[in-house]
Design a protein around this motif. Structure first.
Motif, PDB file in Angstrom:
ATOM      1  N   ALA A 175      65.351 -82.491 -35.374  1.00  0.00           N
ATOM      2  CA  ALA A 175      65.415 -83.503 -34.318  1.00  0.00           C
ATOM      3  C   ALA A 175      64.009 -83.877 -33.849  1.00  0.00           C
ATOM      4  O   ALA A 175      63.710 -85.056 -33.605  1.00  0.00           O
ATOM      5  N   LEU A 176      63.123 -82.876 -33.729  1.00  0.00           N
ATOM      6  CA  LEU A 176      61.747 -83.161 -33.312  1.00  0.00           C
ATOM      7  C   LEU A 176      61.054 -84.071 -34.325  1.00  0.00           C
ATOM      8  O   LEU A 176      60.318 -84.996 -33.945  1.00  0.00           O
ATOM      9  N   LYS A 177      61.285 -83.818 -35.592  1.00  0.00           N
ATOM     10  CA  LYS A 177      60.671 -84.628 -36.640  1.00  0.00           C
ATOM     11  C   LYS A 177      61.271 -86.022 -36.678  1.00  0.00           C
ATOM     12  O   LYS A 177      60.552 -87.029 -36.798  1.00  0.00           O
ATOM     13  N   VAL A 218      56.835 -77.108 -27.533  1.00  0.00           N
ATOM     14  CA  VAL A 218      58.215 -77.423 -27.907  1.00  0.00           C
ATOM     15  C   VAL A 218      59.046 -77.540 -26.639  1.00  0.00           C
ATOM     16  O   VAL A 218      58.739 -76.918 -25.618  1.00  0.00           O
ATOM     17  N   PRO A 219      60.114 -78.321 -26.668  1.00  0.00           N
ATOM     18  CA  PRO A 219      60.971 -78.452 -25.484  1.00  0.00           C
ATOM     19  C   PRO A 219      61.654 -77.130 -25.132  1.00  0.00           C
ATOM     20  O   PRO A 219      62.068 -76.366 -26.021  1.00  0.00           O
ATOM     21  N   VAL A 253      62.300 -75.553 -17.257  1.00  0.00           N
ATOM     22  CA  VAL A 253      61.970 -76.977 -17.339  1.00  0.00           C
ATOM     23  C   VAL A 253      61.546 -77.508 -15.971  1.00  0.00           C
ATOM     24  O   VAL A 253      60.548 -78.230 -15.839  1.00  0.00           O
ATOM     25  N   VAL A 254      62.299 -77.133 -14.932  1.00  0.00           N
ATOM     26  CA  VAL A 254      61.963 -77.582 -13.572  1.00  0.00           C
ATOM     27  C   VAL A 254      60.574 -77.084 -13.182  1.00  0.00           C
ATOM     28  O   VAL A 254      59.761 -77.817 -12.596  1.00  0.00           O
ATOM     29  N   GLU A 255      60.282 -75.824 -13.528  1.00  0.00           N
ATOM     30  CA  GLU A 255      58.977 -75.258 -13.189  1.00  0.00           C
ATOM     31  C   GLU A 255      57.850 -75.980 -13.935  1.00  0.00           C
ATOM     32  O   GLU A 255      56.790 -76.253 -13.356  1.00  0.00           O
ATOM     33  N   LEU A 256      58.071 -76.293 -15.205  1.00  0.00           N
ATOM     34  CA  LEU A 256      57.060 -77.014 -15.982  1.00  0.00           C
ATOM     35  C   LEU A 256      56.773 -78.392 -15.381  1.00  0.00           C
ATOM     36  O   LEU A 256      55.612 -78.812 -15.272  1.00  0.00           O
ATOM     37  N   THR A 274      64.069 -87.386 -23.241  1.00  0.00           N
ATOM     38  CA  THR A 274      64.696 -86.087 -22.982  1.00  0.00           C
ATOM     39  C   THR A 274      63.819 -84.952 -23.495  1.00  0.00           C
ATOM     40  O   THR A 274      63.609 -83.942 -22.803  1.00  0.00           O
ATOM     41  N   LEU A 275      63.288 -85.094 -24.710  1.00  0.00           N
ATOM     42  CA  LEU A 275      62.398 -84.061 -25.263  1.00  0.00           C
ATOM     43  C   LEU A 275      61.138 -83.913 -24.405  1.00  0.00           C
ATOM     44  O   LEU A 275      60.670 -82.786 -24.168  1.00  0.00           O
TER      45      LEU A 275
END
Length: 788
Positions: A6-8, A36-37, A44-47, A354-355
């Protein structure tokens, strides 16, 4: 962890490359290569919060000191395994430690100022090892160019002083040779050079034997020999011996510094890691600033709402923003319509945003955007035909779809591009519907594109699915790339053909082949598009009106605030003025009371009645007086509000007097003005008091003229006739003022005026008695009169 496929497919590596350009050092760039996600919601919230702190710092401070940082982890690792570090490696370690100290101080300054809240940066600052002592030790031995300083040790300083002295001796001897009488003839050039770390001079081949010594090199032609003459061989040997000693001392110093680096090797690893993380966070913030990105709100419910989002890999001026929302009541969006309309771009925009959000990156959308944290993201986009595996386009897509269907769950985001393409249209459409039903049934979030007309009605039969399309401008024969949620795509083949000049007969014949149902569907879609355009126009008009209303309200609020401020200021001034009047009145009253007390204390028996009355009068006058104009205005207003038939009034608009006859309808009166009868508003009428009331008021004023009559009459210096006239008038005024007694001052003199006054008083029927004043009242110079 999100699958690499998916990343690619979504080209996430290009996003990482763009962010890496904003890094300040190689450590951050290396960390971004591994970005990477995340799939944990809290992480995620902290990032994103940490990235937002970086953005806040950049907005307030514009720049963060991140210079002088090197990736010194290989140096620390080599020190740990027993290797000796070079001066340049040690210098890089000292520079990195110094940079960390500057960064810590920078963060501490922001914390002290308190302008912005940066808890994550403060936490990283506190985790940074403090290695300032090692930095000072390295800087004391090695300069910024990586050279070992003389001050590194006393031994090294001594060796270098001796070395410089010996080199000077060698140069001196060689310079004497180059300046000799035969130097011009025997030397190729009158210079001193170095060969094999020894000082030599360039001698012509034929004069080699003249200088003797050792030949260290020769020119390419062989005509010049670089000879170390016998006269300096011993001195050069001493120079070499000192250089060996110098190297040994430098190695000893480097070994000591390397040992100290070895002791803090782990701390250096931690420090470099933290500095790299800070660089990555700031690079994310700089990327967001440069691309006008915002921090999205995150949820764990699969809900996505992107407000005017742009494809992050397209130039800002070229990308068309779209608002996309799904994931709650609607879990799937099916985008229909012809190719080259921007359907794939829309899919990639959602996937990439989203990623990016799950990687702690801001997204290219407006404030108010919200994204979900997915455990898996699957994307089947583009033509992935494998020639080596001899797979067709359809087969290649189907291999991916089969893999996706075996792995997805309700925490997944699935992106299908041209679902069911590459095979028979009817079979492909049926297969696409079946696949969508399978994925929708499990509760996953899906965005799919297709050009099959059979899927145009798919969203109308399923409550959790909505149709969408990408707008196509028939006038310009090009797509606008605007996403239309709720409107399925329709074929524009007939319109395009007509615009391009195809015969109308051919087009009409083609329409007859499409069938009634097709016509009905196309008409429905056209109606939906027209309704959407009308709604957009009305929404734009409503927005303009709303903005105007907001502006008007702001102006009214500002005027109201100004009015309230003025009113408050006037009230304050009035209160201050009233308070001042009251304070003055109180002060005067207290002064009078003090005088009364003093009089009572010192000479109570000698105080005259008229003095007490005078003091009481002063006390009454000390009280604040009401504005007479205001009293009159209030009285008139109250009288006007209570007009009665028969009252005399003045008509303000005509300046004439009239008589009220009766009350008319509303707030009007019938008024007789001369021979005319008129209906006039009450506000135009002013009440006039009748003559009798005015006479009564005049009499009342005459009887109460206390403020004009004193308690004593001074006749000293008056002629006898004038004194009698004044005495008669004064006695009348005193009686009207209801005074019980008064004093007439006539003085002692010859006694003629006294006798005349007392003779008049004796014959006055209103006088009860009279007497001379007592000592405190003026004695024989005053006659005190009492009235009946």
């Amino acid at each position: 962890m999100i699958e690499t496929r998916a990343l690619k497919t979504l080209e996430f590596d290009k996003i990482r490359e763009q962010v890496a350009r904003f890094c300040s050092n190689s450590i951050g760039k290396a960390a971004l290569d591994e970005l990477v996600p995340e799939t944990n919601f809290d992480t995620v919230v902290e990032l994103l919060e940490e990235m937002d702190e970086g953005l806040a710092i950049l907005r307030v401070k514009a720049n963060v000191p991140m210079g002088g940082i090197f990736d010194v982890r290989p140096h620390a690792r080599r020190a740990q395994i027993g290797g000796m570090l070079s001066p340049m490696e040690l210098m890089e370690i000292a520079s990195t430690i110094r940079a960390s100290r500057i960064l810590r101080n920078f963060i501490e300054d922001i914390e002290t100022e308190g302008a912005i809240d940066i808890p994550h940066f403060i936490e990283r600052k506190e985790q940074m090892p403090v290695l300032t002592a090692l930095q000072h030790e390295i800087n004391a031995c090695i300069d910024e160019n990586g050279a070992v300083l003389d001050s590194a040790s006393t031994t090294l300083r001594s060796i270098r002083q001796s070395l410089r002295s010996e080199e000077a001796k060698v140069r001196q001897k060689l310079e004497s040779l180059t300046r000799g009488s035969n130097a011009t003839k025997m030397l190729s050039d009158a210079i001193i050079t170095i060969r094999n770390d020894r000082f030599v001079i360039p001698v012509k081949q034929e004069y080699r034997s003249h200088y003797g010594g050792i030949v260290h090199d020769q020119s390419a032609s062989g005509q010049t020999l670089f000879i170390e003459p016998d006269a300096v061989v011993q001195a050069n040997n001493e120079v070499q011996r000192l250089k060996v000693k110098e190297k040994a001392e430098i190695d000893r110093i480097l070994a000591e510094l390397t040992a100290k680096v070895q002791e803090v090797g782990h701390d250096l690893f931690v420090l470099v890691q933290l500095l790299g993380e800070v660089d990555v966070v700031l690079a994310k913030g700089k990327y967001g600033q440069a691309n006008k990105c915002t921090k999205p709100k995150m949820n764990n419910e699969g809900y996505t709402r992107l407000v005017r989002a742009r494809h992050p890999l397209l130039a800002m001026e070229e990308a068309v923003p779209n608002t996309i929302e799904f994931g709650r009541d609607v879990t799937a969006i099916v985008i229909t319509g012809p190719n080259t309309g921007g359907k794939t771009v829309t899919l990639k925009t959602v996937g990439l945003c989203t990623l990016m959000a799950q990687s702690g990156l801001p997204v290219p959308a407006l404030d108010g955007s919200e994204l979900a944290v997915f455990e898996q993201i699957f994307a089947d986009i583009g033509d992935e035909q494998s020639i080596e595996q001899s797979l067709s386009t359809f087969s290649s897509h189907m291999v991916n779809i089969v893999d996706i269907l075996s792995k997805f769950d309700d925490k997944s985001l699935i992106l299908f591009d041209e679902l069911g393409a590459g095979t028979d249209p009817q079979e492909g459409a049926a297969l696409a519907i079946s696949i969508l039903d399978e994925v929708v049934g499990y509760g996953a979030r899906i965005m799919a594109t297709t050009h099959y007309p059979e899927l145009k009605a798919y969203g109308y039969n399923r409550p959790s699915v909505v149709n969408a399309s990408v707008e196509f401008d028939v006038e310009t024969l090009s797509p606008t790339y605007r996403l239309l949620i709720g409107v399925p795509g329709r074929s524009n083949a007939f319109e395009i053909s007509k615009r391009l000049g195809l015969n109308a007969t051919v087009i009409d014949r083609a329409k007859s082949f499409t069938g009634t149902d097709r016509h009905e569907v196309e008409s429905m879609i056209a109606s939906l598009e027209e309704s959407r355009r009308r709604s957009e126009r009305e929404a734009d008009e409503a927005h303009v009106l709303l903005e105007e209303a907001k502006t008007l309200r702001e102006q009214l609020d500002e005027r109201l605030r100004t009015y309230d401020d003025k009113k408050e200021n006037l009230e304050k001034k009035a209160k201050d003025k009233a308070r001042k009047i009251v304070d003055n009145a109180k002060a005067e009253a207290e002064k009078i009371i003090a005088e009364l007390r003093e009089m009572k204390k010192n000479a109570a028996d000698l105080v005259k009645d008229h003095e007490l009355i005078d003091v009481k009068k002063r006390l009454d006058e000390a009280a604040p007086k009401e504005n007479k104009v205001l009293q009159k205005a209030v009285a008139n207003r109250e009288r006007v509000q209570n007009l009665q038939p028969g009252d005399e009034v003045k008509v303000l608009s005509y300046g004439q007097k009239g008589t009220l006859l009766k009350k008319a309808a509303g707030n009007e009166w019938v008024v007789q003005i001369g021979i005319l009868k008129m209906k006039l508003p009450e506000a135009d009428l002013q009440y006039i008091k009748p003559e009798k009331e005015q006479v009564t008021r005049t009499m009342t004023n005459v009887k109460n003229r206390t403020s004009h009559v004193k308690l004593e009459l001074d006749l000293r210096g008056e002629r006898y006739e004038d004194a009698l006239i004044r005495t008669e008038k004064y006695l009348d005024d005193a009686l009207l003022a209801n005074y019980p007694r008064v004093s007439i001052i006539h003085g002692k003199g010859t006694g003629a005026l006294r006798q005349g006054i007392q003779s008049y008083l004796k014959g006055n029927k209103r006088v009860k008695s009279y007497r001379y004043g007592e000592a405190a009242e003026g004695g024989f110079g005053v006659t005190v009169v009492e009235f009946k």
